[in-house]
Design an enzyme around this catalytic site. Sequence first.
Site, PDB file in Angstrom:
ATOM      1  N   CYS A   2      -3.424   8.692   0.322  1.00  0.00           N
ATOM      2  CA  CYS A   2      -2.942  10.069   0.246  1.00  0.00           C
ATOM      3  C   CYS A   2      -2.982  10.510  -1.211  1.00  0.00           C
ATOM      4  O   CYS A   2      -3.386   9.754  -2.096  1.00  0.00           O
ATOM      5  CB  CYS A   2      -1.518  10.167   0.788  1.00  0.00           C
ATOM      6  SG  CYS A   2      -1.317   9.548   2.478  1.00  0.00           S
ATOM      7  N   ILE A  53      -3.003   7.582   8.638  1.00  0.00           N
ATOM      8  CA  ILE A  53      -3.523   6.293   9.103  1.00  0.00           C
ATOM      9  C   ILE A  53      -2.558   5.655  10.101  1.00  0.00           C
ATOM     10  O   ILE A  53      -2.954   5.165  11.148  1.00  0.00           O
ATOM     11  CB  ILE A  53      -3.745   5.324   7.915  1.00  0.00           C
ATOM     12  CG1 ILE A  53      -4.710   5.938   6.887  1.00  0.00           C
ATOM     13  CG2 ILE A  53      -4.259   3.978   8.400  1.00  0.00           C
ATOM     14  CD1 ILE A  53      -6.136   6.050   7.342  1.00  0.00           C
ATOM     15  N   VAL A  54      -1.269   5.632   9.754  1.00  0.00           N
ATOM     16  CA  VAL A  54      -0.221   5.104  10.638  1.00  0.00           C
ATOM     17  C   VAL A  54       0.651   6.270  11.096  1.00  0.00           C
ATOM     18  O   VAL A  54       1.086   7.081  10.277  1.00  0.00           O
ATOM     19  CB  VAL A  54       0.630   4.046   9.909  1.00  0.00           C
ATOM     20  CG1 VAL A  54       1.792   3.588  10.787  1.00  0.00           C
ATOM     21  CG2 VAL A  54      -0.233   2.853   9.504  1.00  0.00           C
ATOM     22  N   GLY A  76       0.280   5.148   0.104  1.00  0.00           N
ATOM     23  CA  GLY A  76       0.158   3.708   0.282  1.00  0.00           C
ATOM     24  C   GLY A  76       0.362   3.251   1.705  1.00  0.00           C
ATOM     25  O   GLY A  76       0.460   4.058   2.638  1.00  0.00           O
ATOM     26  N   GLU A  77       0.411   1.932   1.862  1.00  0.00           N
ATOM     27  CA  GLU A  77       0.661   1.291   3.147  1.00  0.00           C
ATOM     28  C   GLU A  77       1.666   0.166   2.924  1.00  0.00           C
ATOM     29  O   GLU A  77       1.473  -0.669   2.030  1.00  0.00           O
ATOM     30  CB  GLU A  77      -0.634   0.702   3.733  1.00  0.00           C
ATOM     31  CG  GLU A  77      -1.749   1.707   3.947  1.00  0.00           C
ATOM     32  CD  GLU A  77      -1.453   2.727   5.036  1.00  0.00           C
ATOM     33  OE1 GLU A  77      -0.553   2.460   5.866  1.00  0.00           O
ATOM     34  OE2 GLU A  77      -2.105   3.784   5.057  1.00  0.00           O
ATOM     35  N   ASP A  98       5.061   3.958   8.227  1.00  0.00           N
ATOM     36  CA  ASP A  98       5.406   2.721   7.522  1.00  0.00           C
ATOM     37  C   ASP A  98       6.135   3.010   6.214  1.00  0.00           C
ATOM     38  O   ASP A  98       6.867   2.157   5.701  1.00  0.00           O
ATOM     39  CB  ASP A  98       4.142   1.903   7.244  1.00  0.00           C
ATOM     40  CG  ASP A  98       3.075   2.716   6.519  1.00  0.00           C
ATOM     41  OD1 ASP A  98       2.561   3.669   7.121  1.00  0.00           O
ATOM     42  OD2 ASP A  98       2.754   2.400   5.359  1.00  0.00           O
ATOM     43  N   LEU A 231     -16.488  -2.994   4.767  1.00  0.00           N
ATOM     44  CA  LEU A 231     -17.627  -2.850   3.866  1.00  0.00           C
ATOM     45  C   LEU A 231     -18.270  -4.219   3.723  1.00  0.00           C
ATOM     46  O   LEU A 231     -17.646  -5.164   3.240  1.00  0.00           O
ATOM     47  CB  LEU A 231     -17.168  -2.320   2.507  1.00  0.00           C
ATOM     48  CG  LEU A 231     -16.375  -1.006   2.519  1.00  0.00           C
ATOM     49  CD1 LEU A 231     -16.102  -0.543   1.089  1.00  0.00           C
ATOM     50  CD2 LEU A 231     -17.117   0.077   3.297  1.00  0.00           C
ATOM     51  N   ILE A 267     -24.679  -0.456   1.980  1.00  0.00           N
ATOM     52  CA  ILE A 267     -25.541   0.534   1.329  1.00  0.00           C
ATOM     53  C   ILE A 267     -26.456  -0.154   0.332  1.00  0.00           C
ATOM     54  O   ILE A 267     -26.100  -1.186  -0.254  1.00  0.00           O
ATOM     55  CB  ILE A 267     -24.706   1.625   0.621  1.00  0.00           C
ATOM     56  CG1 ILE A 267     -25.614   2.770   0.146  1.00  0.00           C
ATOM     57  CG2 ILE A 267     -23.887   1.052  -0.533  1.00  0.00           C
ATOM     58  CD1 ILE A 267     -24.868   4.007  -0.316  1.00  0.00           C
TER      59      ILE A 267
END
Length: 578
Positions: A2, A53-54, A76-77, A98, A231, A267
């Site tokens: 965010c 996201i959550v 953050g998470e 969260d 990735l 990539i």
Amino acid sequence: MCGILAVLGCVDNSQAKRSRIIELSRRLRHRGPDWSGLHCYEDCYLAHERLAIVDPTSGDQPLYNEDKTIAVTVNGEIYNHKALRENLKSHQFRTGSDCEVIAHLYEEHGEEFVDMLDGMFAFVLLDTRDKSFIAARDAIGITPLYIGWGLDGSVWFASEMKALSDDCEQFMCFPPGHIYSSKQGGLRRWYNPPWFSEVVPSTPYDPLVVRNTFEKAVIKRLMTDVPFGVLLSGGLDSSLVASVALRHLEKSEAACQWGSKLHTFCIGLKGSPDLKAGREVADYLGTRHHELHFTVQDGIDAIEEVIYHVETYDVTTIRASTPMFLMSRKIKSLGVKMVLSGEGSDEIFGGYLYFHKAPNKKEFHEETCRKIKALHQYDCLRANKSTSAWGVEARVPFLDKEFINVAMSIDPEWKMIRPDLGRIEKWVLRNAFDDEKNPYLPKHILYRQKEQFSDGVGYSWIDGLKDHANKHVSETMLMNASFVFPDNTPLTKEAYYYRTIFEKFFPKSAARATVPGGPSVACSTAKAVEWDAAWSQNLDPSGRAALGVHVSAYGEDKTEDSRPEKLQKLAEKTPAIV
């Protein structure tokens, strides 16, 4: 990820000030395009640009305690938020976010709760009961945060420099592992792990402990309510992340929502090492693989945007950020909002090729400590801002707090690169996942030589950047660089070219001071350049500058029987000790 912006004590609660805060917060909207929030209390403002996201439906920010006397804006998470909620049963939660635990932890423990958080984060919390505030950043600096000071005495915090650089004359990177307290009047360190003192550890190497701790780190990061992927460059680190994630995906809550088919992304330029290796690993694991191609010109055309978003003029960061920036745009277009990535392993295990020249285990360990401490200025900066530019969140399992503590407690003698014992770089990690009965990866991938991301996407990428810079920066310009840029003077035409673009967006002296400098070879610190006298004549951050080590080193014969390839084959044959 965010975007957050906080302005506290600005002695102005006018509508004009509110409008200015909204305008500045809008500069961060690429980080959080899903919703915007603003909390105002007298002359204090907390703004938030959300990437959901959550709990996408109810987790909009700022977040509050029960009576809204405490407000917090978070980027953050928090991976252990469910466990933390178990100890907060007397509190009423409004959302499934969260990050909401932060407001309630503060109610219970005051300022001494930050070390309880397991995750990546940057947050600002306002306590309206006494108008005090705190700000904190995660242990390693995975999540970006800047702090600034207004002429009116206000204190500013922002996820990116662009949100405060116009309104603050003085600003700087908020140091990782620190908390700012208005009550105590400054910064203090909350993260104090044993390895931080750089004392050489002596714990014996236990491959199963390394493996199990890393698997737990990956599992934590499968916490998501949106589609995600990995990735996958085909190198050791990203391949292990993908392999471990796939093994545990079926048991995760994410699989219930999005299925157990893992999406992977790679990539590169046409024919690049990463494309070939990534495809091979994806085929082996059975992932749904997405190959993204770019040309040197595509990358050059994006350089200005990359520098604006990543906010640096560091050569190696820009080289690696550009393909990651391009890839993130494609990933977002496919509907993916979160990815797992392999940053941090090279710093922890001494994986960069220059570590071949470490003279002893003490210097080896001290260099890994220096590299981890600087991650927030390099790979963390790249991984976060290159992806956040397109509203994608990157999570990095190797930088899990518990995993770092385990890995950095190992006697560095085990990490040393020992050709006589068949140990190539990061042997400690490779061996931990060398499972004959239930292989995580094919042997030749498990023991593939390190490629820096900017090299692995195609060697002509860096060569093309140098050629482009040579056309824009003359010899005379470079000779006069110390007059034009007296601070952190660029030493090459490529560095000069990036610096001119950076100064266009961020002209203040405080901005240029946020970027690290000093000599480096193959991503080393300045101290490690002393390990080989020849390196001082070839100061390039590419892994190919590690002469006598990289199989495609600058100016060296690329034969099939080169010494590093022989060493790799020897390592593959060395019995695992799991």
